[in-house]
Scaffold this motif. Structure first.
Motif, PDB file in Angstrom:
ATOM      1  N   ASP A 247      13.567   2.610  -5.399  1.00  0.00           N
ATOM      2  CA  ASP A 247      14.543   3.561  -5.932  1.00  0.00           C
ATOM      3  C   ASP A 247      13.532   4.493  -7.270  1.00  0.00           C
ATOM      4  O   ASP A 247      13.514   5.817  -7.056  1.00  0.00           O
ATOM      5  CB  ASP A 247      14.668   3.262  -7.970  1.00  0.00           C
ATOM      6  N   LEU A 248      11.737   3.703  -6.986  1.00  0.00           N
ATOM      7  CA  LEU A 248      10.673   4.669  -6.963  1.00  0.00           C
ATOM      8  C   LEU A 248       8.857   3.947  -6.393  1.00  0.00           C
ATOM      9  O   LEU A 248       9.765   2.882  -6.237  1.00  0.00           O
ATOM     10  CB  LEU A 248      10.268   5.510  -8.472  1.00  0.00           C
ATOM     11  N   MET A 249       8.069   4.822  -6.512  1.00  0.00           N
ATOM     12  CA  MET A 249       6.794   3.704  -6.232  1.00  0.00           C
ATOM     13  C   MET A 249       5.794   4.428  -7.323  1.00  0.00           C
ATOM     14  O   MET A 249       6.590   5.642  -8.317  1.00  0.00           O
ATOM     15  CB  MET A 249       6.613   4.189  -5.137  1.00  0.00           C
ATOM     16  N   ILE A 250       4.942   3.028  -7.125  1.00  0.00           N
ATOM     17  CA  ILE A 250       3.154   3.585  -8.504  1.00  0.00           C
ATOM     18  C   ILE A 250       2.874   3.911  -7.176  1.00  0.00           C
ATOM     19  O   ILE A 250       2.409   2.166  -6.500  1.00  0.00           O
ATOM     20  CB  ILE A 250       3.691   3.021  -9.211  1.00  0.00           C
ATOM     21  N   GLY A 251       1.878   4.686  -6.841  1.00  0.00           N
ATOM     22  CA  GLY A 251       1.109   5.173  -6.047  1.00  0.00           C
ATOM     23  C   GLY A 251       0.598   6.460  -5.559  1.00  0.00           C
ATOM     24  O   GLY A 251       0.271   6.940  -6.850  1.00  0.00           O
ATOM     25  N   ARG A 252      -0.326   6.609  -4.187  1.00  0.00           N
ATOM     26  CA  ARG A 252      -0.574   8.291  -4.003  1.00  0.00           C
ATOM     27  C   ARG A 252      -0.147   8.061  -2.772  1.00  0.00           C
ATOM     28  O   ARG A 252       0.900   7.825  -1.896  1.00  0.00           O
ATOM     29  CB  ARG A 252      -1.682   8.194  -3.657  1.00  0.00           C
ATOM     30  N   PHE A 253       0.067   9.943  -2.790  1.00  0.00           N
ATOM     31  CA  PHE A 253       0.402  10.621  -1.099  1.00  0.00           C
ATOM     32  C   PHE A 253      -1.237  10.010  -0.368  1.00  0.00           C
ATOM     33  O   PHE A 253      -1.995  10.227  -0.423  1.00  0.00           O
ATOM     34  CB  PHE A 253       0.474  11.906  -0.986  1.00  0.00           C
ATOM     35  N   THR A 254      -0.649   9.978   0.579  1.00  0.00           N
ATOM     36  CA  THR A 254      -1.346   9.560   1.928  1.00  0.00           C
ATOM     37  C   THR A 254      -1.076  10.915   3.012  1.00  0.00           C
ATOM     38  O   THR A 254      -2.609  10.536   3.898  1.00  0.00           O
ATOM     39  CB  THR A 254      -0.732   8.463   2.834  1.00  0.00           C
ATOM     40  N   GLU A 255      -0.619  11.584   3.146  1.00  0.00           N
ATOM     41  CA  GLU A 255      -0.575  13.038   3.658  1.00  0.00           C
ATOM     42  C   GLU A 255      -0.270  13.964   2.553  1.00  0.00           C
ATOM     43  O   GLU A 255       0.932  14.080   1.402  1.00  0.00           O
ATOM     44  CB  GLU A 255       0.783  12.649   5.005  1.00  0.00           C
ATOM     45  N   ASP A 256      -0.538  15.557   2.803  1.00  0.00           N
ATOM     46  CA  ASP A 256      -0.205  15.944   2.163  1.00  0.00           C
ATOM     47  C   ASP A 256       1.002  16.386   2.832  1.00  0.00           C
ATOM     48  O   ASP A 256       1.589  17.511   1.542  1.00  0.00           O
ATOM     49  CB  ASP A 256      -1.311  17.719   2.835  1.00  0.00           C
TER      50      ASP A 256
ATOM     51  N   ILE B 168     -14.580  -6.503   4.246  1.00  0.00           N
ATOM     52  CA  ILE B 168     -13.550  -6.216   4.395  1.00  0.00           C
ATOM     53  C   ILE B 168     -13.067  -5.302   3.486  1.00  0.00           C
ATOM     54  O   ILE B 168     -13.414  -4.931   2.907  1.00  0.00           O
ATOM     55  CB  ILE B 168     -13.196  -7.907   3.525  1.00  0.00           C
ATOM     56  N   LEU B 169     -11.691  -4.603   4.500  1.00  0.00           N
ATOM     57  CA  LEU B 169     -11.852  -3.155   4.434  1.00  0.00           C
ATOM     58  C   LEU B 169     -10.455  -3.680   4.566  1.00  0.00           C
ATOM     59  O   LEU B 169      -9.441  -4.136   5.143  1.00  0.00           O
ATOM     60  CB  LEU B 169     -12.079  -2.008   5.926  1.00  0.00           C
ATOM     61  N   TYR B 170      -9.669  -2.690   4.041  1.00  0.00           N
ATOM     62  CA  TYR B 170      -7.763  -2.321   3.651  1.00  0.00           C
ATOM     63  C   TYR B 170      -7.724  -1.539   5.557  1.00  0.00           C
ATOM     64  O   TYR B 170      -8.584  -0.819   5.875  1.00  0.00           O
ATOM     65  CB  TYR B 170      -8.051  -1.554   2.521  1.00  0.00           C
ATOM     66  N   PRO B 171      -6.815  -1.425   5.651  1.00  0.00           N
ATOM     67  CA  PRO B 171      -6.158  -0.719   6.673  1.00  0.00           C
ATOM     68  C   PRO B 171      -5.972   0.638   6.769  1.00  0.00           C
ATOM     69  O   PRO B 171      -6.512   1.792   5.490  1.00  0.00           O
ATOM     70  CB  PRO B 171      -4.640  -1.140   7.005  1.00  0.00           C
ATOM     71  N   THR B 172      -7.089   0.732   8.019  1.00  0.00           N
ATOM     72  CA  THR B 172      -6.750   2.765   8.507  1.00  0.00           C
ATOM     73  C   THR B 172      -5.817   3.661   7.216  1.00  0.00           C
ATOM     74  O   THR B 172      -5.870   4.627   7.103  1.00  0.00           O
ATOM     75  CB  THR B 172      -7.211   2.531   9.202  1.00  0.00           C
ATOM     76  N   SER B 173      -4.742   3.269   7.100  1.00  0.00           N
ATOM     77  CA  SER B 173      -3.652   4.069   6.924  1.00  0.00           C
ATOM     78  C   SER B 173      -3.877   4.176   5.249  1.00  0.00           C
ATOM     79  O   SER B 173      -2.642   5.305   4.712  1.00  0.00           O
ATOM     80  CB  SER B 173      -2.369   3.420   7.190  1.00  0.00           C
ATOM     81  N   THR B 174      -4.662   3.474   4.527  1.00  0.00           N
ATOM     82  CA  THR B 174      -4.707   3.269   2.530  1.00  0.00           C
ATOM     83  C   THR B 174      -5.043   4.635   2.298  1.00  0.00           C
ATOM     84  O   THR B 174      -6.444   4.634   3.037  1.00  0.00           O
ATOM     85  CB  THR B 174      -5.148   2.418   2.364  1.00  0.00           C
ATOM     86  N   ALA B 175      -5.430   4.925   1.088  1.00  0.00           N
ATOM     87  CA  ALA B 175      -6.031   5.433   0.264  1.00  0.00           C
ATOM     88  C   ALA B 175      -7.520   5.031   0.037  1.00  0.00           C
ATOM     89  O   ALA B 175      -8.680   5.532   0.230  1.00  0.00           O
ATOM     90  CB  ALA B 175      -5.569   6.190  -0.581  1.00  0.00           C
ATOM     91  N   LEU B 176      -7.424   3.794  -0.169  1.00  0.00           N
ATOM     92  CA  LEU B 176      -8.776   3.182  -0.282  1.00  0.00           C
ATOM     93  C   LEU B 176      -9.991   3.025   0.835  1.00  0.00           C
ATOM     94  O   LEU B 176     -11.340   3.219   0.423  1.00  0.00           O
ATOM     95  CB  LEU B 176      -8.362   1.448  -0.734  1.00  0.00           C
ATOM     96  N   ARG B 177      -9.239   2.757   1.949  1.00  0.00           N
ATOM     97  CA  ARG B 177      -9.554   2.884   3.503  1.00  0.00           C
ATOM     98  C   ARG B 177     -11.030   4.462   3.514  1.00  0.00           C
ATOM     99  O   ARG B 177     -11.997   4.699   4.222  1.00  0.00           O
ATOM    100  CB  ARG B 177      -9.180   2.753   4.349  1.00  0.00           C
ATOM    101  N   LYS B 178      -9.883   5.157   3.077  1.00  0.00           N
ATOM    102  CA  LYS B 178     -10.211   6.743   3.380  1.00  0.00           C
ATOM    103  C   LYS B 178     -11.712   6.420   2.509  1.00  0.00           C
ATOM    104  O   LYS B 178     -12.977   7.739   3.101  1.00  0.00           O
ATOM    105  CB  LYS B 178      -9.281   7.576   3.160  1.00  0.00           C
TER     106      LYS B 178
ATOM    107  N   GLN C 134       8.648  16.644   0.556  1.00  0.00           N
ATOM    108  CA  GLN C 134       9.150  15.779   0.164  1.00  0.00           C
ATOM    109  C   GLN C 134       9.963  14.658  -0.974  1.00  0.00           C
ATOM    110  O   GLN C 134      11.362  14.142  -1.410  1.00  0.00           O
ATOM    111  CB  GLN C 134       9.515  14.768   1.417  1.00  0.00           C
ATOM    112  N   PHE C 135       8.778  14.155  -1.961  1.00  0.00           N
ATOM    113  CA  PHE C 135       8.550  13.444  -3.051  1.00  0.00           C
ATOM    114  C   PHE C 135       8.399  14.430  -4.012  1.00  0.00           C
ATOM    115  O   PHE C 135       7.547  15.217  -3.780  1.00  0.00           O
ATOM    116  CB  PHE C 135       7.820  12.220  -2.546  1.00  0.00           C
TER     117      PHE C 135
ATOM    118  N   SER D 218       0.789  -1.009  -0.186  1.00  0.00           N
ATOM    119  CA  SER D 218       0.361   0.177  -0.052  1.00  0.00           C
ATOM    120  C   SER D 218       1.272   1.236   0.427  1.00  0.00           C
ATOM    121  O   SER D 218       1.893   1.047   0.150  1.00  0.00           O
ATOM    122  CB  SER D 218      -0.753   0.057   1.674  1.00  0.00           C
ATOM    123  N   SER D 219       0.405   2.453  -0.505  1.00  0.00           N
ATOM    124  CA  SER D 219       0.762   3.804  -0.206  1.00  0.00           C
ATOM    125  C   SER D 219       1.636   3.938   0.954  1.00  0.00           C
ATOM    126  O   SER D 219       3.194   4.747   0.431  1.00  0.00           O
ATOM    127  CB  SER D 219       0.084   4.678  -0.977  1.00  0.00           C
TER     128      SER D 219
END
Length: 323
Positions: free
Chosen positions: A162-171, A214-224, A176-177, A148-149
């Protein structure tokens, strides 16, 4: 002349001072930062403890600042010390990566690339991109880590990828990225083929909230996204929740229970087509925030990273556009 523990010279460092720091000084600082103990540092550096004390004094004299507080049982870095330790660790890590890639290139290879990626649409893009990259650079060693991101961005900060394909989880991560959009992503509410809601006409959010999920963990974008769907309607899930980042575990649960799950469309479509899952028609929001390429700010990408980014950009541009 070394300043007292609570003072500095008041003069800015110049390049000539920093350039006096040798590779061995950086090794010393990195080990001392981990052990916080001169004796252990001396042992790992294969020098005597008096020699280790002199190395630290030389470093502090070069930088004209005290870096560590001397305690009865060890050393404690002060603010300047913590900053210097971070620099030493980063410099050594860059040196290690240079040596690894240089050695590979020298032997006729084309380097290493470690990619972190979320599942769903990103995984589909990644699969095509890696296949094309292997065609263009057949000797490139590629490592792919799916997570997860929120976890991937930690690994990126630690330079484990080296890099990631995903989303920011915090503004705050935007400072930094570096982010470059690749695509949007659709969502489906899914369940096992036996589910009582299969074939019903668009159940509302209140009816859906009465089923176990069934939910994804609370820190993930999909859970939000899923939390927002129910909280915006003033509802909460009360019929049982299983929280997991594993789609395969969620798939088994959906097939053996009446649980529902909000999943990326690209991830579940093939299971729906094969008759392993069913899509529950709904009027709920069916979109995720866009995902993209994320790299560290201020660090020039390696040739392997640049090659991969060019390939996946081209693939994302040619892919069917999501609404």
């Amino acid at each position: 002349m070394l300043m007292s523990p609570n003072t500095t010279s008041g003069k800015p460092l110049v390049l000539a001072q920093v350039s006096r720091l040798r590779f061995r000084h950086l090794q010393f600082l990195d080990i001392l930062g981990k052990t916080r103990n001169l004796r252990l540092t001396a042992e790992q550096m294969h020098i005597t403890q008096p020699a280790a004390t002199k190395v630290l004094m030389d470093i502090e004299e070069m930088l004209e600042a005290r870096l560590f507080d001397r305690l009865p049982r060890g050393m404690r870095p002060n603010e300047l010390g913590l900053f210097t330790l971070h620099y030493a660790h980063s410099a050594l890590d860059s040196h290690r990566k240079f040596v690894e890639e240089f050695s590979t290139l020298k032997q006729g290879g084309h380097g290493h690339l470690t990619i972190g990626a979320i599942s769903g649409s990103a995984a589909h893009l990644l699969l095509t991109a890696v296949a094309e990259l292997q065609r263009l650079r057949p000797l490139l060693v590629v490592k792919v880590l799916e997570q997860s991101s929120d976890q991937l961005i930690v690994w990126l900060a630690e330079r484990k990828i080296d890099l990631m394909i995903g989303r920011f989880t915090e503004d705050s991560q935007r400072d930094q990225f570096q982010y470059e959009r690749l695509s949007g992503e659709g969502l489906h509410i899914t369940a096992g083929m036996h589910h009582p809601l299969r074939g019903t006409q668009a159940p509302g959010v209140r009816e859906l909230s009465n089923w176990p999920w069934i939910l994804y963990p609370t820190s993930t974008a999909l859970r939000k996204v899923s939390d927002d769907i129910f909280s915006s309607a003033g509802l909460s899930l009360t019929s049982g929740i299983v929280e997991t980042p594993s789609f395969l575990f969620a798939l088994e649960l959906m097939q053996s229970t009446n649980m529902l799950s909000l999943q990326p469309a690209a991830l579940v479509d093939k299971y729906v087509r094969r008759g392993l899952l069913t899509r529950i028609a709904s009027e709920l929001p069916n979109r995720m925030p866009d995902f993209g390429l994320i790299t560290l700010q201020g660090e020039p990408p390696s040739t392997a990273v640049l090659a991969f980014m060019d390939v996946i950009r081209d693939i994302a541009e040619k892919a069917p556009k999501t609404a």
